[in-house]
Design a protein around this motif. Structure first.
Motif, PDB file in Angstrom:
ATOM      1  N   UNK A 111       0.792  -1.301   0.149  1.00 16.95           N
ATOM      2  CA  UNK A 111      -0.186  -0.119  -0.156  1.00 16.95           C
ATOM      3  C   UNK A 111       0.877   1.253   0.072  1.00 16.95           C
ATOM      4  N   UNK A 112       1.780   1.257   0.954  1.00 23.89           N
ATOM      5  CA  UNK A 112       2.735   2.472   0.937  1.00 23.89           C
ATOM      6  C   UNK A 112       3.518   2.809  -0.266  1.00 23.89           C
ATOM      7  N   UNK A 113       3.979   1.626  -0.711  1.00 21.81           N
ATOM      8  CA  UNK A 113       4.687   1.875  -1.847  1.00 21.81           C
ATOM      9  C   UNK A 113       4.186   2.214  -3.312  1.00 21.81           C
ATOM     10  N   UNK A 114       2.799   1.878  -3.359  1.00 20.14           N
ATOM     11  CA  UNK A 114       1.763   2.170  -4.435  1.00 20.14           C
ATOM     12  C   UNK A 114       1.338   3.647  -4.229  1.00 20.14           C
ATOM     13  N   UNK A 115       0.786   4.056  -2.914  1.00 20.47           N
ATOM     14  CA  UNK A 115       0.576   5.267  -2.678  1.00 20.47           C
ATOM     15  C   UNK A 115       1.647   6.305  -2.903  1.00 20.47           C
ATOM     16  N   UNK A 116       2.839   6.207  -2.520  1.00 18.89           N
ATOM     17  CA  UNK A 116       4.040   6.896  -2.771  1.00 18.89           C
ATOM     18  C   UNK A 116       4.039   7.097  -4.301  1.00 18.89           C
ATOM     19  N   UNK A 117       4.183   6.277  -5.195  1.00 18.74           N
ATOM     20  CA  UNK A 117       4.260   6.309  -6.605  1.00 18.74           C
ATOM     21  C   UNK A 117       3.182   6.884  -7.227  1.00 18.74           C
ATOM     22  N   UNK A 153       1.216   9.388  -5.685  1.00 12.27           N
ATOM     23  CA  UNK A 153       1.567  10.615  -4.996  1.00 12.27           C
ATOM     24  C   UNK A 153       2.191  11.298  -5.976  1.00 12.27           C
ATOM     25  N   UNK A 154       3.585  10.686  -6.216  1.00  8.58           N
ATOM     26  CA  UNK A 154       4.582  11.298  -7.186  1.00  8.58           C
ATOM     27  C   UNK A 154       4.271  11.769  -8.431  1.00  8.58           C
ATOM     28  N   UNK A 155       3.000  11.220  -8.960  1.00  4.55           N
ATOM     29  CA  UNK A 155       2.566  11.440 -10.358  1.00  4.55           C
ATOM     30  C   UNK A 155       1.219  12.324 -10.120  1.00  4.55           C
ATOM     31  N   UNK A 156       0.705  12.652  -9.071  1.00  9.85           N
ATOM     32  CA  UNK A 156      -0.149  13.613  -9.193  1.00  9.85           C
ATOM     33  C   UNK A 156      -1.544  12.735  -9.290  1.00  9.85           C
ATOM     34  N   UNK A 157      -1.562  11.584  -8.758  1.00 12.07           N
ATOM     35  CA  UNK A 157      -2.975  10.559  -9.023  1.00 12.07           C
ATOM     36  C   UNK A 157      -4.174  11.189  -8.168  1.00 12.07           C
ATOM     37  N   UNK A 191      -7.088  17.277  -4.319  1.00 11.43           N
ATOM     38  CA  UNK A 191      -6.292  16.665  -2.803  1.00 11.43           C
ATOM     39  C   UNK A 191      -7.341  16.355  -1.876  1.00 11.43           C
ATOM     40  N   UNK A 192      -8.487  16.972  -1.756  1.00 12.29           N
ATOM     41  CA  UNK A 192      -9.408  16.754  -0.614  1.00 12.29           C
ATOM     42  C   UNK A 192      -9.970  15.106  -0.871  1.00 12.29           C
ATOM     43  N   UNK A 193      -9.912  14.570  -2.087  1.00 11.76           N
ATOM     44  CA  UNK A 193     -10.494  13.275  -2.297  1.00 11.76           C
ATOM     45  C   UNK A 193      -9.554  12.296  -2.089  1.00 11.76           C
ATOM     46  N   UNK A 194      -8.360  12.694  -1.684  1.00 13.31           N
ATOM     47  CA  UNK A 194      -7.054  11.521  -1.325  1.00 13.31           C
ATOM     48  C   UNK A 194      -7.545  10.529  -0.431  1.00 13.31           C
ATOM     49  N   UNK A 195      -8.208  10.859   0.616  1.00 15.00           N
ATOM     50  CA  UNK A 195      -8.472   9.862   1.655  1.00 15.00           C
ATOM     51  C   UNK A 195      -9.294   8.724   1.177  1.00 15.00           C
ATOM     52  N   UNK A 196     -10.469   9.478   0.425  1.00 13.33           N
ATOM     53  CA  UNK A 196     -11.245   8.352  -0.078  1.00 13.33           C
ATOM     54  C   UNK A 196     -10.908   7.623  -1.211  1.00 13.33           C
ATOM     55  N   UNK A 197      -9.786   7.880  -2.035  1.00  9.40           N
ATOM     56  CA  UNK A 197      -9.277   7.201  -3.053  1.00  9.40           C
ATOM     57  C   UNK A 197      -8.522   6.253  -2.351  1.00  9.40           C
ATOM     58  N   UNK A 207      -8.569   4.908   0.438  1.00  4.59           N
ATOM     59  CA  UNK A 207      -9.740   3.877   1.039  1.00  4.59           C
ATOM     60  C   UNK A 207      -9.941   2.759  -0.051  1.00  4.59           C
ATOM     61  N   UNK A 208     -10.579   3.495  -1.107  1.00  3.97           N
ATOM     62  CA  UNK A 208     -11.026   2.473  -2.450  1.00  3.97           C
ATOM     63  C   UNK A 208      -9.735   1.633  -2.845  1.00  3.97           C
ATOM     64  N   UNK A 209      -8.825   2.345  -2.973  1.00  2.00           N
ATOM     65  CA  UNK A 209      -7.541   1.357  -3.312  1.00  2.00           C
ATOM     66  C   UNK A 209      -7.086   0.279  -2.552  1.00  2.00           C
ATOM     67  N   UNK A 210      -7.265   0.674  -1.502  1.00  6.86           N
ATOM     68  CA  UNK A 210      -6.746  -0.566  -0.439  1.00  6.86           C
ATOM     69  C   UNK A 210      -7.961  -1.460  -0.345  1.00  6.86           C
ATOM     70  N   UNK A 211      -9.229  -1.094  -0.474  1.00  3.84           N
ATOM     71  CA  UNK A 211     -10.444  -2.206  -0.626  1.00  3.84           C
ATOM     72  C   UNK A 211     -10.130  -2.888  -1.685  1.00  3.84           C
TER      73      UNK A 211
END
Length: 303
Positions: A196-202, A204-208, A212-218, A220-224
């Motif tokens: 999770x941490x590795x993917x989220x870091x990658x 984040x670096x690409x502006x995925x 920004x306010x939707x990042x927590x929900x995004x 959560x969806x990714x981890x689900x």
């Protein structure tokens, strides 16, 4: 499950074909029987006689079944030494015989076999099956849950279904197969959280994560999505390798094009500007006069 669970053994119900028309169908029945451990095939007045080279060819090396075939002039003779017989039919019949589905019929045959009884399964002609008086010689009826608008089965298909149910009824676990997939250790939560941490870091670096306010929900969806699969350790390693490759290389800087760190797009905006200026300075001509023509140019002593 051991390999011996599927080995051919003695006994099992006899398969009786009444007036089969085509040698090819007889051969395919023999093949179906051999697939699931049955070997006793009886023919009642086969139309084209016996033996049949067409049957042997269609049996696809189930020669032990073909070689042991017994031929009878009438059905009563073919059933004489049996204790219990199922008649297969797709049509409702008048009478008082019990009707079972193939799963239950397989278990009945297995139980009677365990008691030392000789059993059989009766199949009719390719064109119209069994006559009522022939069904009358059997003890019970077995029928398949087919579409009533298209209920006719090829004789080899019907034999295959019943042979399968016979084999399955003898397994300790009816859901098991004769080989399994690889056993893999489930991934630990630590390994999954690391992915999770590795993917989220990658990402984040690409502006995925935009906006920004939707990042927590995004997140959560990714981890689900990633927790639903129940990854094993080797599978996580494959995913990390894929993400690492995507993180380090791009179409503009493919593998073999030098270090991905040289890609200016991977630098912050300020650093990109500084690198561009440094590259520009590095390529300027040597000398005090930046406007002087290069050596060998027109108007110099080298003309």
């Amino acid at each position: 499950m051991t390999a011996t669970d599927f080995q051919r053994g003695p006994g099992g119900p006899a398969i009786i074909l009444v007036e089969p028309q085509l040698g090819e169908n007889i051969g395919m029945v023999a093949r179906a029987m051999a697939n699931f451990g049955l070997s006793e095939l009886r023919l009642v007045n086969p139309r084209d006689g016996w033996p049949s080279e067409k049957a042997r060819a269609a049996a696809s090396r189930a020669d032990h079944v073909i070689d042991a075939v017994k031929v009878f002039d009438d059905l009563a003779s073919a059933l004489a030494d049996l204790n219990f017989v199922f008649a297969t039919t797709a049509r409702q019949r008048d009478g008082f015989k019990a009707v079972r589905g193939p799963v239950e019929a397989g278990r009945v045959l297995r139980a009677r076999h365990g008691m030392g009884q000789r059993t059989g399964i009766l199949f009719g002609r390719e064109r119209f099956g069994l006559y009522n008086d022939e069904v009358g010689l059997a003890d019970e009826i077995v029928t398949f849950p087919v579409d009533p608008d298209f209920s006719s089965l090829n004789i080899a298909q019907a034999a295959l279904l019943m042979s399968y149910e016979w084999m399955k009824s003898g397994l300790g676990d009816e859901t098991k197969t004769n080989f399994t997939g690889p056993e893999m250790k489930p991934a630990s939560k630590e390994e999954l959280h690391g992915l999770f941490a590795y993917l989220e870091g990658a990402l984040e670096a690409r502006g995925y994560f935009r906006p920004a306010p939707k990042k927590p929900k995004m997140v959560d969806n990714l981890r689900a999505v990633l927790t639903r699969a129940g990854f094993a350790e080797p599978e996580l390693k494959v995913l990390r390798g894929i993400i690492s490759s995507l993180d380090r290389f791009s179409p503009a800087m493919p593998r073999g094009d030098g270090s991905p760190g040289d890609d200016p797009r991977r630098l912050p905006a300020g650093a990109r500007a500084g690198k561009a200026e440094a590259d520009s300075q590095a390529h300027k001509p040597v000398g005090d006069d930046e406007d002087a023509p290069p050596l060998g140019g027109k108007g110099t002593d080298n003309d």
